[in-house]
Write a protein that holds these residues in place. Structure first.
Motif, PDB file in Angstrom:
ATOM      1  N   ALA A  23     -22.535   2.224  49.476  1.00  0.00           N
ATOM      2  CA  ALA A  23     -22.587   1.219  48.782  1.00  0.00           C
ATOM      3  C   ALA A  23     -23.159   1.264  47.531  1.00  0.00           C
ATOM      4  O   ALA A  23     -22.771   0.699  46.374  1.00  0.00           O
ATOM      5  N   LEU A  24     -24.443   1.766  47.520  1.00  0.00           N
ATOM      6  CA  LEU A  24     -25.428   1.994  46.424  1.00  0.00           C
ATOM      7  C   LEU A  24     -24.412   2.731  45.398  1.00  0.00           C
ATOM      8  O   LEU A  24     -24.510   2.460  44.055  1.00  0.00           O
ATOM      9  N   LYS A  25     -23.857   3.885  45.809  1.00  0.00           N
ATOM     10  CA  LYS A  25     -23.313   4.662  45.029  1.00  0.00           C
ATOM     11  C   LYS A  25     -21.961   4.040  44.362  1.00  0.00           C
ATOM     12  O   LYS A  25     -21.606   4.390  43.243  1.00  0.00           O
ATOM     13  N   VAL A  26     -21.406   3.142  44.872  1.00  0.00           N
ATOM     14  CA  VAL A  26     -20.162   2.601  44.509  1.00  0.00           C
ATOM     15  C   VAL A  26     -20.391   1.680  43.625  1.00  0.00           C
ATOM     16  O   VAL A  26     -19.742   1.679  42.581  1.00  0.00           O
ATOM     17  N   LYS A  27     -21.524   1.249  43.452  1.00  0.00           N
ATOM     18  CA  LYS A  27     -22.206  -0.040  42.672  1.00  0.00           C
ATOM     19  C   LYS A  27     -22.900   0.940  41.356  1.00  0.00           C
ATOM     20  O   LYS A  27     -23.158   0.269  40.595  1.00  0.00           O
ATOM     21  N   GLY A  28     -23.284   2.106  41.917  1.00  0.00           N
ATOM     22  CA  GLY A  28     -23.621   3.075  40.471  1.00  0.00           C
ATOM     23  C   GLY A  28     -25.360   2.531  40.393  1.00  0.00           C
ATOM     24  O   GLY A  28     -25.796   2.735  39.356  1.00  0.00           O
ATOM     25  N   VAL A  29     -25.925   2.309  41.491  1.00  0.00           N
ATOM     26  CA  VAL A  29     -27.384   1.701  41.557  1.00  0.00           C
ATOM     27  C   VAL A  29     -28.159   2.967  41.628  1.00  0.00           C
ATOM     28  O   VAL A  29     -27.890   3.913  42.636  1.00  0.00           O
ATOM     29  N   GLU A  30     -29.015   3.326  40.886  1.00  0.00           N
ATOM     30  CA  GLU A  30     -29.926   4.288  41.101  1.00  0.00           C
ATOM     31  C   GLU A  30     -31.023   3.783  42.191  1.00  0.00           C
ATOM     32  O   GLU A  30     -31.404   2.690  42.350  1.00  0.00           O
ATOM     33  N   TYR A  31     -31.368   4.824  43.273  1.00  0.00           N
ATOM     34  CA  TYR A  31     -32.328   4.282  44.015  1.00  0.00           C
ATOM     35  C   TYR A  31     -33.133   5.487  44.455  1.00  0.00           C
ATOM     36  O   TYR A  31     -32.857   6.616  44.286  1.00  0.00           O
ATOM     37  N   GLU A  32     -34.487   5.293  45.174  1.00  0.00           N
ATOM     38  CA  GLU A  32     -35.195   6.455  45.462  1.00  0.00           C
ATOM     39  C   GLU A  32     -34.992   6.642  47.104  1.00  0.00           C
ATOM     40  O   GLU A  32     -35.257   5.606  47.903  1.00  0.00           O
ATOM     41  N   TYR A  33     -34.509   7.497  47.496  1.00  0.00           N
ATOM     42  CA  TYR A  33     -34.284   7.760  49.214  1.00  0.00           C
ATOM     43  C   TYR A  33     -35.833   8.261  49.607  1.00  0.00           C
ATOM     44  O   TYR A  33     -36.250   9.241  49.087  1.00  0.00           O
ATOM     45  N   ILE A  34     -35.946   7.680  50.880  1.00  0.00           N
ATOM     46  CA  ILE A  34     -37.107   7.862  51.549  1.00  0.00           C
ATOM     47  C   ILE A  34     -36.769   8.298  52.840  1.00  0.00           C
ATOM     48  O   ILE A  34     -36.532   7.505  53.739  1.00  0.00           O
ATOM     49  N   GLU A  35     -36.719   9.496  53.313  1.00  0.00           N
ATOM     50  CA  GLU A  35     -36.451  10.299  54.666  1.00  0.00           C
ATOM     51  C   GLU A  35     -37.388   9.778  55.726  1.00  0.00           C
ATOM     52  O   GLU A  35     -38.631  10.065  55.355  1.00  0.00           O
ATOM     53  N   GLU A  36     -36.904   9.331  56.791  1.00  0.00           N
ATOM     54  CA  GLU A  36     -37.937   8.661  57.826  1.00  0.00           C
ATOM     55  C   GLU A  36     -37.701   9.671  59.104  1.00  0.00           C
ATOM     56  O   GLU A  36     -36.484  10.018  59.190  1.00  0.00           O
ATOM     57  N   ASP A  37     -38.646  10.012  59.728  1.00  0.00           N
ATOM     58  CA  ASP A  37     -38.578  10.356  61.168  1.00  0.00           C
ATOM     59  C   ASP A  37     -38.535   9.314  62.008  1.00  0.00           C
ATOM     60  O   ASP A  37     -39.708   8.903  62.291  1.00  0.00           O
ATOM     61  N   ILE A  38     -37.239   9.023  62.765  1.00  0.00           N
ATOM     62  CA  ILE A  38     -37.276   8.142  63.678  1.00  0.00           C
ATOM     63  C   ILE A  38     -38.082   8.255  64.903  1.00  0.00           C
ATOM     64  O   ILE A  38     -38.216   7.329  65.753  1.00  0.00           O
ATOM     65  N   PHE A  39     -38.492   9.417  65.066  1.00  0.00           N
ATOM     66  CA  PHE A  39     -39.322   9.881  66.296  1.00  0.00           C
ATOM     67  C   PHE A  39     -40.511   9.919  66.210  1.00  0.00           C
ATOM     68  O   PHE A  39     -41.529   9.972  67.061  1.00  0.00           O
ATOM     69  N   GLU A  73     -23.903  -6.380  52.432  1.00  0.00           N
ATOM     70  CA  GLU A  73     -23.625  -7.622  51.609  1.00  0.00           C
ATOM     71  C   GLU A  73     -24.561  -8.014  50.659  1.00  0.00           C
ATOM     72  O   GLU A  73     -24.325  -8.592  49.428  1.00  0.00           O
ATOM     73  N   TYR A  74     -26.003  -7.609  51.053  1.00  0.00           N
ATOM     74  CA  TYR A  74     -26.870  -7.942  49.487  1.00  0.00           C
ATOM     75  C   TYR A  74     -26.383  -6.975  48.620  1.00  0.00           C
ATOM     76  O   TYR A  74     -26.575  -7.549  47.185  1.00  0.00           O
ATOM     77  N   VAL A  75     -26.289  -5.741  48.698  1.00  0.00           N
ATOM     78  CA  VAL A  75     -25.797  -5.035  47.644  1.00  0.00           C
ATOM     79  C   VAL A  75     -24.718  -5.511  46.986  1.00  0.00           C
ATOM     80  O   VAL A  75     -24.661  -5.553  45.699  1.00  0.00           O
ATOM     81  N   ASP A  76     -23.674  -5.955  47.660  1.00  0.00           N
ATOM     82  CA  ASP A  76     -22.507  -6.657  47.049  1.00  0.00           C
ATOM     83  C   ASP A  76     -22.430  -7.930  46.154  1.00  0.00           C
ATOM     84  O   ASP A  76     -22.074  -7.805  45.133  1.00  0.00           O
ATOM     85  N   GLU A  77     -23.683  -8.517  46.691  1.00  0.00           N
ATOM     86  CA  GLU A  77     -23.852  -9.820  45.992  1.00  0.00           C
ATOM     87  C   GLU A  77     -24.890  -9.902  44.665  1.00  0.00           C
ATOM     88  O   GLU A  77     -25.028 -10.471  43.931  1.00  0.00           O
ATOM     89  N   THR A  78     -25.885  -8.547  44.880  1.00  0.00           N
ATOM     90  CA  THR A  78     -26.817  -8.606  43.961  1.00  0.00           C
ATOM     91  C   THR A  78     -26.118  -7.757  42.586  1.00  0.00           C
ATOM     92  O   THR A  78     -26.333  -8.097  41.476  1.00  0.00           O
ATOM     93  N   TRP A  79     -25.294  -6.675  43.002  1.00  0.00           N
ATOM     94  CA  TRP A  79     -24.573  -5.960  41.873  1.00  0.00           C
ATOM     95  C   TRP A  79     -23.160  -6.084  41.955  1.00  0.00           C
ATOM     96  O   TRP A  79     -22.412  -5.779  42.784  1.00  0.00           O
ATOM     97  N   LYS A  80     -22.623  -7.329  41.117  1.00  0.00           N
ATOM     98  CA  LYS A  80     -21.282  -7.893  41.363  1.00  0.00           C
ATOM     99  C   LYS A  80     -20.236  -6.749  40.781  1.00  0.00           C
ATOM    100  O   LYS A  80     -19.054  -7.331  41.209  1.00  0.00           O
ATOM    101  N   HIS A  81     -20.550  -5.986  40.127  1.00  0.00           N
ATOM    102  CA  HIS A  81     -19.319  -5.014  39.445  1.00  0.00           C
ATOM    103  C   HIS A  81     -18.778  -4.252  40.782  1.00  0.00           C
ATOM    104  O   HIS A  81     -19.621  -4.145  41.789  1.00  0.00           O
ATOM    105  N   HIS A  82     -17.505  -4.005  40.635  1.00  0.00           N
ATOM    106  CA  HIS A  82     -17.089  -3.080  41.708  1.00  0.00           C
ATOM    107  C   HIS A  82     -17.198  -3.868  43.165  1.00  0.00           C
ATOM    108  O   HIS A  82     -17.833  -3.383  44.125  1.00  0.00           O
TER     109      HIS A  82
END
Length: 232
Positions: A23-39, A73-82
């Protein structure tokens, strides 16, 4: 947009955090990805999501949001393009309905089939196929998905059910089971091909071989315990 404004905590093989990335990529939003160890959950994850203690978690300008469908939905409502969701209220409601249906009736039954044996496995497989029959008719032959009514852009439903394209075939191989027979589900198979070849998707998928190893281990661990019938 500076990447520091948006941070996403995820897990490499989680379809839930991956859909937020899409979703972020569709919107063209730059973001920092933080990998989590869920275990071995980090203090950061426990601090940001003390209720569920799960990924994905999005941090936007210091505000914390969790749960993947809510995040879409938050991404869609915050960045309204596409826009991801349709403008029509009825069509929006249908998109949310089928996204929830797929999560509860397809994902969970496929996961349960992967992590169980014998009669329990067969029952889960039958439930999953029955749900996919409804998805075939109501979603993959519809207009809200990639290719439907000539659509070339990814929408909410594509992203919400996108795990079917890449995760479900892995579940099938690991669990020695067949769910997505292309002869039985031709519309689904055609959508999968379009989805996997979309430029925003094809380079943003976890490595299949690594997934096979991971899910082999998880299915063996969970099928030998009483806690197999859980989500990823």
């Amino acid at each position: 947009m500076e990447s520091k404004e948006v941070k996403l905590l995820g897990f490499w093989v989680s379809p839930f955090s991956r859909r937020v990335e899409w979703a972020l990529k569709v919107k063209g939003v730059e973001y920092e990805y933080i990998e989590e160890d869920i275990f071995n959950k980090s203090n950061l994850l426990l601090e940001l999501n003390p209720v569920h203690k799960k990924v994905p978690v999005l941090v936007h300008d210091g505000k914390v949001i969790a749960e993947s469908f809510i995040l879409l939905e938050y991404v869609d409502e915050t960045w309204k393009h596409h826009p991801l969701l349709p403008q029509d209220p009825h069509q929006r409601a249908l998109a949310r309905f089928w996204a929830k249906f797929c999560e509860e009736k397809v994902f969970e039954t496929a996961w349960n089939a992967l992590c169980s044996k014998g009669e329990e496995k067969q029952k889960a497989l039958e439930q999953c196929k029955e749900a996919m029959e409804k998805m075939e008719e109501e979603v993959f032959k519809g207009k809200q998905i990639l290719g439907g009514d000539g659509r070339s852009n990814l929408g909410y439903l594509d992203i919400a059910v996108g795990w079917i394209s890449h995760w479900l075939p892995v579940f099938e191989e690991v669990g020695s089971m067949e769910i997505l027979d292309p002869l039985q589900f031709p519309a689904t198979a055609a959508w999968i091909d379009r989805f996997l070849n979309h430029p925003l998707i094809k380079d943003n998928l976890p490595p299949r071989e690594k997934m096979l190893v991971y899910f082999h281990q998880r299915s063996e661990e969970l099928s030998s315990t009483a806690h197999g019938r859980i989500k990823v």
